[in-house]
Design a protein around this motif. Structure first.
Motif, PDB file in Angstrom:
ATOM      1  N   GLN A 198       0.832  -1.197   0.000  1.00  0.00           N
ATOM      2  CA  GLN A 198       0.000   0.000   0.000  1.00  0.00           C
ATOM      3  C   GLN A 198       0.874   1.256   0.000  1.00  0.00           C
ATOM      4  O   GLN A 198       0.590   2.201  -0.724  1.00  0.00           O
ATOM      5  N   ILE A 199       1.956   1.227   0.773  1.00  0.00           N
ATOM      6  CA  ILE A 199       2.848   2.387   0.814  1.00  0.00           C
ATOM      7  C   ILE A 199       3.423   2.650  -0.580  1.00  0.00           C
ATOM      8  O   ILE A 199       3.545   3.771  -1.027  1.00  0.00           O
ATOM      9  N   LEU A 200       3.748   1.577  -1.294  1.00  0.00           N
ATOM     10  CA  LEU A 200       4.338   1.743  -2.621  1.00  0.00           C
ATOM     11  C   LEU A 200       3.283   2.124  -3.669  1.00  0.00           C
ATOM     12  O   LEU A 200       3.630   2.532  -4.767  1.00  0.00           O
ATOM     13  N   GLY A 201       2.015   1.971  -3.328  1.00  0.00           N
ATOM     14  CA  GLY A 201       0.950   2.482  -4.189  1.00  0.00           C
ATOM     15  C   GLY A 201       0.271   1.424  -5.038  1.00  0.00           C
ATOM     16  O   GLY A 201       0.802   0.355  -5.280  1.00  0.00           O
ATOM     17  N   GLU A 202      -0.928   1.795  -5.481  1.00  0.00           N
ATOM     18  CA  GLU A 202      -1.753   0.864  -6.270  1.00  0.00           C
ATOM     19  C   GLU A 202      -1.106   0.537  -7.601  1.00  0.00           C
ATOM     20  O   GLU A 202      -1.172  -0.589  -8.087  1.00  0.00           O
ATOM     21  N   ASP A 203      -0.493   1.557  -8.192  1.00  0.00           N
ATOM     22  CA  ASP A 203       0.126   1.355  -9.497  1.00  0.00           C
ATOM     23  C   ASP A 203       1.282   0.359  -9.379  1.00  0.00           C
ATOM     24  O   ASP A 203       1.448  -0.529 -10.214  1.00  0.00           O
ATOM     25  N   PHE A 204       2.051   0.509  -8.300  1.00  0.00           N
ATOM     26  CA  PHE A 204       3.162  -0.432  -8.049  1.00  0.00           C
ATOM     27  C   PHE A 204       2.594  -1.849  -7.905  1.00  0.00           C
ATOM     28  O   PHE A 204       3.103  -2.799  -8.494  1.00  0.00           O
ATOM     29  N   ALA A 205       1.520  -1.970  -7.130  1.00  0.00           N
ATOM     30  CA  ALA A 205       0.921  -3.290  -6.895  1.00  0.00           C
ATOM     31  C   ALA A 205       0.443  -3.914  -8.210  1.00  0.00           C
ATOM     32  O   ALA A 205       0.615  -5.115  -8.442  1.00  0.00           O
ATOM     33  N   ALA A 206      -0.123  -3.094  -9.080  1.00  0.00           N
ATOM     34  CA  ALA A 206      -0.618  -3.606 -10.366  1.00  0.00           C
ATOM     35  C   ALA A 206       0.558  -4.054 -11.240  1.00  0.00           C
ATOM     36  O   ALA A 206       0.501  -5.107 -11.882  1.00  0.00           O
ATOM     37  N   ARG A 207       1.632  -3.255 -11.258  1.00  0.00           N
ATOM     38  CA  ARG A 207       2.818  -3.633 -12.063  1.00  0.00           C
ATOM     39  C   ARG A 207       3.443  -4.905 -11.489  1.00  0.00           C
ATOM     40  O   ARG A 207       3.883  -5.789 -12.213  1.00  0.00           O
ATOM     41  N   ARG A 208       3.449  -5.010 -10.162  1.00  0.00           N
ATOM     42  CA  ARG A 208       3.997  -6.207  -9.494  1.00  0.00           C
ATOM     43  C   ARG A 208       3.184  -7.448  -9.907  1.00  0.00           C
ATOM     44  O   ARG A 208       3.734  -8.496 -10.241  1.00  0.00           O
ATOM     45  N   ALA A 209       1.854  -7.308  -9.915  1.00  0.00           N
ATOM     46  CA  ALA A 209       0.995  -8.451 -10.261  1.00  0.00           C
ATOM     47  C   ALA A 209       1.242  -8.885 -11.709  1.00  0.00           C
ATOM     48  O   ALA A 209       1.338 -10.081 -12.007  1.00  0.00           O
ATOM     49  N   ARG A 210       1.389  -7.905 -12.607  1.00  0.00           N
ATOM     50  CA  ARG A 210       1.636  -8.246 -14.021  1.00  0.00           C
ATOM     51  C   ARG A 210       2.987  -8.939 -14.173  1.00  0.00           C
ATOM     52  O   ARG A 210       3.137  -9.911 -14.899  1.00  0.00           O
ATOM     53  N   ALA A 211       3.982  -8.432 -13.439  1.00  0.00           N
ATOM     54  CA  ALA A 211       5.333  -9.019 -13.534  1.00  0.00           C
ATOM     55  C   ALA A 211       5.317 -10.457 -13.025  1.00  0.00           C
ATOM     56  O   ALA A 211       5.914 -11.348 -13.627  1.00  0.00           O
ATOM     57  N   ARG A 212       4.628 -10.677 -11.918  1.00  0.00           N
ATOM     58  CA  ARG A 212       4.555 -12.033 -11.352  1.00  0.00           C
ATOM     59  C   ARG A 212       3.973 -13.007 -12.367  1.00  0.00           C
ATOM     60  O   ARG A 212       4.451 -14.131 -12.513  1.00  0.00           O
ATOM     61  N   GLU A 213       2.918 -12.566 -13.048  1.00  0.00           N
ATOM     62  CA  GLU A 213       2.281 -13.434 -14.056  1.00  0.00           C
ATOM     63  C   GLU A 213       3.274 -13.815 -15.144  1.00  0.00           C
ATOM     64  O   GLU A 213       3.414 -14.979 -15.503  1.00  0.00           O
ATOM     65  N   LYS A 214       3.968 -12.802 -15.653  1.00  0.00           N
ATOM     66  CA  LYS A 214       4.949 -13.038 -16.727  1.00  0.00           C
ATOM     67  C   LYS A 214       6.050 -13.976 -16.255  1.00  0.00           C
ATOM     68  O   LYS A 214       6.461 -14.887 -16.956  1.00  0.00           O
ATOM     69  N   LEU A 215       6.524 -13.727 -15.008  1.00  0.00           N
ATOM     70  CA  LEU A 215       7.659 -14.510 -14.498  1.00  0.00           C
ATOM     71  C   LEU A 215       7.247 -15.946 -14.209  1.00  0.00           C
ATOM     72  O   LEU A 215       8.022 -16.878 -14.439  1.00  0.00           O
ATOM     73  N   ASP A 216       6.032 -16.124 -13.717  1.00  0.00           N
ATOM     74  CA  ASP A 216       5.550 -17.493 -13.481  1.00  0.00           C
ATOM     75  C   ASP A 216       5.464 -18.255 -14.801  1.00  0.00           C
ATOM     76  O   ASP A 216       5.759 -19.446 -14.868  1.00  0.00           O
ATOM     77  N   ALA A 217       5.077 -17.527 -15.854  1.00  0.00           N
ATOM     78  CA  ALA A 217       4.905 -18.189 -17.153  1.00  0.00           C
ATOM     79  C   ALA A 217       6.234 -18.703 -17.706  1.00  0.00           C
ATOM     80  O   ALA A 217       6.261 -19.673 -18.452  1.00  0.00           O
ATOM     81  N   VAL A 218       7.343 -18.046 -17.328  1.00  0.00           N
ATOM     82  CA  VAL A 218       8.636 -18.496 -17.867  1.00  0.00           C
ATOM     83  C   VAL A 218       9.456 -19.262 -16.822  1.00  0.00           C
ATOM     84  O   VAL A 218      10.616 -19.571 -17.056  1.00  0.00           O
ATOM     85  N   ASP A 219       8.853 -19.557 -15.656  1.00  0.00           N
ATOM     86  CA  ASP A 219       9.596 -20.278 -14.606  1.00  0.00           C
ATOM     87  C   ASP A 219       9.451 -21.785 -14.822  1.00  0.00           C
ATOM     88  O   ASP A 219       8.360 -22.331 -14.637  1.00  0.00           O
ATOM     89  N   PRO A 220      10.556 -22.463 -15.211  1.00  0.00           N
ATOM     90  CA  PRO A 220      10.427 -23.904 -15.449  1.00  0.00           C
ATOM     91  C   PRO A 220       9.993 -24.657 -14.196  1.00  0.00           C
ATOM     92  O   PRO A 220       9.387 -25.728 -14.291  1.00  0.00           O
ATOM     93  N   HIS A 221      10.258 -24.084 -13.028  1.00  0.00           N
ATOM     94  CA  HIS A 221       9.896 -24.774 -11.785  1.00  0.00           C
ATOM     95  C   HIS A 221       8.402 -24.700 -11.499  1.00  0.00           C
ATOM     96  O   HIS A 221       7.922 -25.315 -10.563  1.00  0.00           O
ATOM     97  N   LYS A 222       7.688 -23.930 -12.266  1.00  0.00           N
ATOM     98  CA  LYS A 222       6.220 -23.883 -12.123  1.00  0.00           C
ATOM     99  C   LYS A 222       5.567 -24.948 -13.011  1.00  0.00           C
ATOM    100  O   LYS A 222       4.350 -25.064 -13.042  1.00  0.00           O
ATOM    101  N   ARG A 223       6.414 -25.682 -13.786  1.00  0.00           N
ATOM    102  CA  ARG A 223       5.868 -26.720 -14.675  1.00  0.00           C
ATOM    103  C   ARG A 223       6.363 -28.073 -14.206  1.00  0.00           C
ATOM    104  O   ARG A 223       7.537 -28.195 -13.807  1.00  0.00           O
ATOM    105  N   PRO A 224       5.502 -29.096 -14.268  1.00  0.00           N
ATOM    106  CA  PRO A 224       5.983 -30.429 -13.876  1.00  0.00           C
ATOM    107  C   PRO A 224       7.162 -30.829 -14.751  1.00  0.00           C
ATOM    108  O   PRO A 224       7.144 -30.623 -15.965  1.00  0.00           O
TER     109      PRO A 224
END
Ligand SMILES: C[S@@+](CC[C@H](N)C(=O)[O-])C[C@H]1O[C@@H](n2cnc3c(N)ncnc32)[C@H](O)[C@@H]1O
Length: 244
Positions: A9-35
């Motif tokens: 919250q201190i870092l702001g809503e925009d930061f939180a939204a960018r963080r959420a988008r980044a997490r999605e992208k990073l999960d998609a390319v993380d081989p450890h998220k795939r069996p």
């Protein structure tokens, strides 16, 4: 509200939204998220490189960056003096924990596998007394053997597959000077609790497995859930006096 929520919250809503988008992208390319993906990047090196590359200078793109030291480290520092000690920060990321250690009076070396992270930390803290270095926990400079009174690691172990823990334990222990301390802070889970991840919260047994090569576990705090702040371990290991 928990501490994680408060920080976002201190870092702001925009930061939180960018963080959420980044997490999605990073999960998609993380081989450890795939069996079966672990073989592709067993030490997650490529993924850590990718995190800092895709972030392109935006801290919201680095899932563990909150631009301040970790509260559980700050709490620990508030209850003791580390002035004058030689400290090593393992997997330093953008440098906030290393700066907190230096602020508390320690002479700090901080390292990360990823050169972009180290350059970023140096840029954020241009007048820093911290010696930021690019290094690999599993192949660290020989001169770091027994060279630190305090070795600190926060959230790096839980980001690594547990098959690496034995090597990580020997590496961490090797840095600790006689009478020195290893401090590990990580998320916690019970034995048998669903693992999920990454990150992979550690069990009590995992933590105990870091008492190797002359290190004794001298304190293990089980810090419970508080709001959206998950359960954590804060573990201190100590080496005996030289020759003891
Ligand atoms: C989950 S982040 C934690 C960062 C920081 N300690 C914190 O509390 O925010 C793990 C960090 O360890 C680094 N890392 C991963 N493997 C490493 C290795 N083998 N040697 C050194 N650093 C490593 C990553 O690049 C990343 O910056």
């Amino acid at each position: 509200m928990g501490r994680e929520g408060a920080r976002t919250q201190i870092l702001g809503e925009d930061f939180a939204a960018r963080r959420a988008r980044a997490r999605e992208k990073l999960d998609a390319v993380d081989p450890h998220k795939r069996p079966g993906g672990i073989e592709a990047d067993p030490k997650r090196r490529e993924w850590f490189e990718t995190v800092y590359a895709l972030a392109e200078g935006d801290p919201a793109g680095v899932p563990w960056a909150y631009l301040e030291p970790r509260p559980l480290l700050e709490e620990w520092l508030a209850s003791r003096s580390i002035a004058g000690l030689r400290a090593l920060d393992v997997g330093c990321g953008l440098g906030d924990n290393a700066e907190a250690l230096a602020h508390a009076g320690a002479h700090v070396v901080a390292f990360d596998l990823v050169e972009r992270a180290v350059q970023w930390a140096r840029k954020r803290f241009p007048k820093s007394a911290v010696d930021y270095q690019v290094a690999d926990l599993f192949n660290a400079p020989k001169e770091w053997r027994g060279a630190f009174d305090l070795v600190h690691e926060f959230y790096t172990l839980q980001a690594l597959p547990e098959a690496l823990f034995p090597d990580a334990a020997h590496a961490l222990a090797s840095f600790v000077a006689p009478s020195g301390t290893l401090l590990i802070i990580s998320r916690a889970r019970d034995e048998g609790e669903a693992l999920g991840g990454p990150p992979w919260p550690l069990t009590r047994k995992d933590i105990e497995s870091f008492a190797v090569d002359g290190l004794r576990l001298v304190s293990l705090e089980d810090i419970g859930v508080s709001g959206d702040f998950p359960r954590h371990w804060r573990a201190e290991f100590r080496r005996g006096e030289a020759g003891a």
